[in-house]
Design an enzyme around this catalytic site. Structure first.
Site, mmCIF file in Angstrom:
data_model
loop_
_atom_site.group_PDB
_atom_site.id
_atom_site.type_symbol
_atom_site.label_atom_id
_atom_site.label_comp_id
_atom_site.label_asym_id
_atom_site.label_seq_id
_atom_site.Cartn_x
_atom_site.Cartn_y
_atom_site.Cartn_z
ATOM 1 N N TYR A 147 -31.121 -17.487 -50.432
ATOM 2 C CA TYR A 147 -31.674 -17.197 -48.867
ATOM 3 C C TYR A 147 -32.262 -15.929 -48.910
ATOM 4 O O TYR A 147 -31.810 -14.963 -48.959
ATOM 5 C CB TYR A 147 -30.068 -17.330 -48.130
ATOM 6 C CG TYR A 147 -29.279 -18.301 -48.075
ATOM 7 C CD1 TYR A 147 -29.822 -19.471 -48.519
ATOM 8 C CD2 TYR A 147 -27.901 -18.140 -48.025
ATOM 9 C CE1 TYR A 147 -28.740 -20.636 -48.685
ATOM 10 C CE2 TYR A 147 -27.092 -19.501 -48.224
ATOM 11 C CZ TYR A 147 -27.622 -20.619 -48.282
ATOM 12 O OH TYR A 147 -26.839 -21.607 -48.292
ATOM 13 N N HIS A 173 -24.895 -23.549 -56.935
ATOM 14 C CA HIS A 173 -25.549 -23.989 -55.682
ATOM 15 C C HIS A 173 -26.037 -25.643 -55.941
ATOM 16 O O HIS A 173 -25.931 -26.405 -54.953
ATOM 17 C CB HIS A 173 -26.812 -23.279 -55.315
ATOM 18 C CG HIS A 173 -27.262 -23.074 -53.739
ATOM 19 N ND1 HIS A 173 -27.853 -22.157 -53.308
ATOM 20 C CD2 HIS A 173 -26.767 -24.071 -52.709
ATOM 21 C CE1 HIS A 173 -27.842 -22.385 -51.937
ATOM 22 N NE2 HIS A 173 -27.183 -23.540 -51.657
ATOM 23 N N SER A 187 -23.110 -27.029 -42.605
ATOM 24 C CA SER A 187 -24.087 -27.549 -41.652
ATOM 25 C C SER A 187 -22.897 -28.704 -40.719
ATOM 26 O O SER A 187 -23.389 -29.823 -40.581
ATOM 27 C CB SER A 187 -25.053 -28.422 -42.216
ATOM 28 O OG SER A 187 -26.185 -27.641 -42.612
ATOM 29 N N PRO A 188 -21.878 -28.035 -40.196
ATOM 30 C CA PRO A 188 -20.896 -28.958 -39.836
ATOM 31 C C PRO A 188 -21.278 -29.271 -38.264
ATOM 32 O O PRO A 188 -20.805 -30.193 -37.592
ATOM 33 C CB PRO A 188 -19.691 -28.024 -39.882
ATOM 34 C CG PRO A 188 -19.971 -26.598 -39.598
ATOM 35 C CD PRO A 188 -21.291 -26.769 -40.542
ATOM 36 N N LEU A 189 -22.371 -28.517 -37.984
ATOM 37 C CA LEU A 189 -22.928 -28.870 -36.483
ATOM 38 C C LEU A 189 -24.478 -29.489 -36.699
ATOM 39 O O LEU A 189 -25.168 -29.246 -35.830
ATOM 40 C CB LEU A 189 -22.951 -27.461 -35.881
ATOM 41 C CG LEU A 189 -21.770 -26.959 -35.322
ATOM 42 C CD1 LEU A 189 -21.988 -25.633 -34.717
ATOM 43 C CD2 LEU A 189 -20.910 -27.808 -34.384
ATOM 44 N N GLY A 190 -24.572 -29.992 -37.825
ATOM 45 C CA GLY A 190 -25.779 -31.040 -37.982
ATOM 46 C C GLY A 190 -27.078 -30.158 -37.735
ATOM 47 O O GLY A 190 -27.926 -30.414 -37.073
ATOM 48 N N ARG A 191 -27.082 -28.873 -38.173
ATOM 49 C CA ARG A 191 -28.168 -28.055 -38.324
ATOM 50 C C ARG A 191 -28.344 -27.546 -36.757
ATOM 51 O O ARG A 191 -29.491 -27.192 -36.405
ATOM 52 C CB ARG A 191 -29.507 -28.323 -38.956
ATOM 53 C CG ARG A 191 -28.949 -28.561 -40.660
ATOM 54 C CD ARG A 191 -30.287 -28.990 -41.278
ATOM 55 N NE ARG A 191 -30.063 -28.932 -42.689
ATOM 56 C CZ ARG A 191 -29.525 -29.998 -43.215
ATOM 57 N NH1 ARG A 191 -29.184 -31.082 -42.577
ATOM 58 N NH2 ARG A 191 -29.171 -30.092 -44.516
ATOM 59 N N GLY A 192 -27.382 -27.423 -36.142
ATOM 60 C CA GLY A 192 -27.447 -27.299 -34.569
ATOM 61 C C GLY A 192 -27.629 -28.256 -33.648
ATOM 62 O O GLY A 192 -27.612 -28.405 -32.412
ATOM 63 N N PHE A 193 -27.896 -29.492 -34.074
ATOM 64 C CA PHE A 193 -28.327 -30.651 -33.415
ATOM 65 C C PHE A 193 -27.127 -31.229 -32.519
ATOM 66 O O PHE A 193 -27.177 -31.486 -31.517
ATOM 67 C CB PHE A 193 -28.654 -31.660 -34.255
ATOM 68 C CG PHE A 193 -29.590 -32.712 -33.470
ATOM 69 C CD1 PHE A 193 -30.751 -32.558 -32.956
ATOM 70 C CD2 PHE A 193 -29.194 -34.224 -33.310
ATOM 71 C CE1 PHE A 193 -31.303 -33.371 -32.475
ATOM 72 C CE2 PHE A 193 -30.079 -34.919 -32.666
ATOM 73 C CZ PHE A 193 -31.061 -34.684 -32.077
#
Length: 330
Positions: A56, A125, A205-211
């Site tokens: 990152y 990773h 990404s439990p929020l779908g990359r913010g979606f």
């Protein structure tokens, strides 16, 4: 803060951690001061699990986390990763390495950038298809013996690879994308293998990359250098189909009296006590919103309603634009 056991007979860590990647990379402009303030706020709220990786930035996110935890080391359980190799001169180019000499050097670099003596959880990773997992995990186990690492993890490894790794050394956690719109661990045997082997599943990404927050309404919402602009799920017809799914989630959340983000996180945590989530955010207000998911209990009826509008494989589009970040099913 709700705590969950990491792996079989492992340490207690916060059920919701903090994914730090977006504080330094992939999601457009960032503000280091606000990011550090967010990490401090997370620690004050009882969040212990902080997730980063050497790729990152590359490297700059570990440096940021290192600055944030200075003087607060005892409050944080630090997870970082090695194995995705980026060229600083061309960050878009990347490879994978599980070679023992590479991971030893990567570990030393991470320790230095984080400013710590021991990494709490060290992940591979991505699996290197050219290096037997037994060889890589054997070298990782040596780091544990040397006191440089406490627990071992894998990211996006197949069930078969996970079993082979566990035969060499206990694996505390398998990190995988897991959310309402990415339910692969349910479908490909990952979750079943984790439970058989005593490995926790850490959902990134439990929020779908913010979606899944419902805040993204158009591809134009992304900055020019936000990687989601080129992600298949955020483009064209896929975007429209996925937005319709999120709007259904918003309706359920409204009936529940919570935000879509809180509902989505509560769904992940409801999948089992052996499932943890590391939603990423760069802002204290969003962190507080996410932590509100810990107060939600989803009934069987509510979970069935969510599954009805967002069943497995409902999301349109591939998870990544190219093969470099996909799961390597070795």
């Amino acid at each position: 803060m709700q705590m969950r056991t990491l792996g079989r007979n492992g340490p207690q860590v916060s059920a919701l951690g903090l994914g730090c990647m977006g504080m330094s990379d992939f999601y457009g402009a960032h503000d280091d001061a606000e990011s550090i303030a967010t990490i401090h706020h997370a620690l004050e709220r009882g969040v212990t699990l902080l997730d980063t990786a050497d790729m990152y930035g590359p490297h700059t996110n570990e440096q940021l986390v290192g600055r944030a935890i200075k003087g607060r080391r005892e409050q944080a359980f630090i997870a970082t990763k090695f194995g995705i190799v980026r060229d600083p001169a061309n960050p878009q180019a990347r490879g994978v390495s599980g070679r023992p000499d590479y991971l030893r050097a990567a570990c030393e670099g991470s320790l230095k950038r984080l400013g710590i003596e021991t990494i709490d959880l060290y992940y591979q990773h991505r699996v290197d298809p050219n290096v037997p997992i037994e060889e890589t995990v054997g070298a990782m186990a040596e780091l544990v013996q040397q006191g440089k690492v406490r627990y071992l993890g894998l990211s996006e490894a197949s069930a078969r690879t996970l079993a082979r790794a566990c035969a060499v050394h206990p694996i505390a956690a398998l990190q995988s994308e897991f959310s309402l719109w990415t339910r692969d661990p349910e479908e490909n045997g990952m979750l079943t293998a984790c439970r058989k082997l005593g490995v926790s599943l850490v959902a990134y990404s439990p929020l779908g990359r913010g979606f899944l927050t419902g805040a993204i309404r158009s591809p134009d919402d992304f900055e020019a250098d936000d990687f989601r602009r080129n992600n298949p799920r955020f483009q064209g017809e896929n975007f429209a189909r996925n937005l319709a799914l999120v709007d259904e989630v918003k309706k359920i959340a409204a009936d529940k009296g919570c935000s879509p983000a809180q509902l989505a996180l509560a769904w992940v945590l409801a999948q089992g006590e052996d499932v943890l989530a590391i939603p990423g955010t760069r802002h204290r207000s969003r962190l507080d919103e996410n932590l509100g998911a810990l107060d939600l209990q989803l009934s069987t009826t509510e979970r069935a309603a969510i599954d009805a509008v967002f069943p497995p494989n409902a999301a349109a589009g591939e998870r990544y634009a190219g093969p470099s970040m996909q799961m390597i099913n070795a």
